[in-house]
Design an enzyme around this catalytic site. Structure first.
Site, PDB file in Angstrom:
ATOM      1  CG  LEU A 112      -1.980  -1.077   1.332  1.00  0.00           C
ATOM      2  CD1 LEU A 112      -2.759  -0.956   2.628  1.00  0.00           C
ATOM      3  CD2 LEU A 112      -2.926  -1.013   0.140  1.00  0.00           C
ATOM      4  CG  ASP A 113       0.383   4.191  -2.953  1.00  0.00           C
ATOM      5  OD1 ASP A 113       1.089   3.301  -3.451  1.00  0.00           O
ATOM      6  OD2 ASP A 113      -0.544   4.767  -3.556  1.00  0.00           O
ATOM      7  CE  LYS A 114       5.997   8.581   4.384  1.00  0.00           C
ATOM      8  NZ  LYS A 114       7.190   9.402   4.225  1.00  0.00           N
TER       9      LYS A 114
END
Ligand code: URA
Length: 244
Positions: A112-114
């Site tokens: 998952l993206d930051k």
């Protein structure tokens, strides 16, 4: 019945991140390793590595960590990166520090993206990891997206078409399902895991994702009441539910 694998005590504990083999020998001499309540002094002894071992073995008075083959469900908070190496807060920082030294290593199942929150799985089981992320398995993932601009009403058809191309890619996206929640909020279910996929899908239809949260992966959702940053191990039934 299959025979349980055996391992030397020092090798097992070292692979679980407790320390070097020498450190394990010293700990055992000091009485810090017990099995069924009895101090285990010879770390070269071989043990049957059975499921009940964490309940029977104590290290410095604490139950042995889970054996290899664990799957962790983490409610990922915003601002943490799914990487072993990058600078800044990493999702691995949330887990016990010695788990960073485990071999096989624990990795996130996909990323998952930051700035994406929600359901994230981690495992040390490479085979399972590949089964879950394999595009052939079509494990659905549902994201809740808050959007900068009002939906036009045409996005659902484009996402479902199987023809949408992301910038810089050569293969169209597999069909995805859009459920409109409000003018600027939607649930999007995809079966692939391309780089920044959801953000890029909305960008491809002229919108911009302001907030993104993964609600579901296969048959799993974030357990009710689980706070951001909280995690727990999955049971065998929950692991099977990933493929439901
Ligand atoms: N799609 C994205 O754009 N970001 C994520 O973190 C996951 C899916």
């Amino acid at each position: 019945m299959a025979k349980a694998a055996t391992s030397r005590v020092d090798k097992l504990l070292s692979s679980m991140g407790y320390g070097s083999r020498n450190e394990m020998a010293r700990l055992a001499k000091a009485g810090g390793i017990t099995l069924d309540g009895v101090a285990l002094e010879d770390v070269s002894a071989r043990l049957a590595v059975t499921e009940d071992l964490p309940g029977r073995m104590r290290i410095d008075g604490e139950a042995l960590d889970p054996l290899a083959g664990m799957v962790i469900l983490l409610n990922k908070p915003l601002g943490m990166t799914c990487s072993h190496k990058e600078a800044g807060p990493l999702v691995y920082d949330i887990l016990p520090a010695r788990w960073r030294r485990r071999d096989p290593a624990i990795s996130t199942i996909g990323r998952l993206d930051k700035q994406t929150s929600g359901l994230l799985l981690l495992t040390d089981d490479g085979g399972l990891l590949h089964r879950i992320i394999s595009p052939k398995r079509h494990v659905p993932k549902t994201y809740r997206a808050r959007l900068a601009r009002a939906l036009t009403g045409r996005e659902g058809e484009m996402f479902a078409s199987g023809r949408l191309m992301l910038e810089g890619e050569e293969k169209p996206l597999a069909p995805a399902v859009l459920e409109v929640v409000s003018e600027t909020e939607a649930l999007l279910t995809v079966t692939e895991g391309r780089y920044h996929q959801v953000r890029r899908m909305f960008a491809a239809v002229g919108n911009h994702v302001e907030a993104l949260h993964r609600e579901r992966l296969g048959g799993l959702t974030v357990p009710e009441g689980m706070a951001p940053g909280a995690w727990r191990l999955l049971t065998a039934d929950e692991i099977a539910a990933i493929f439901d």
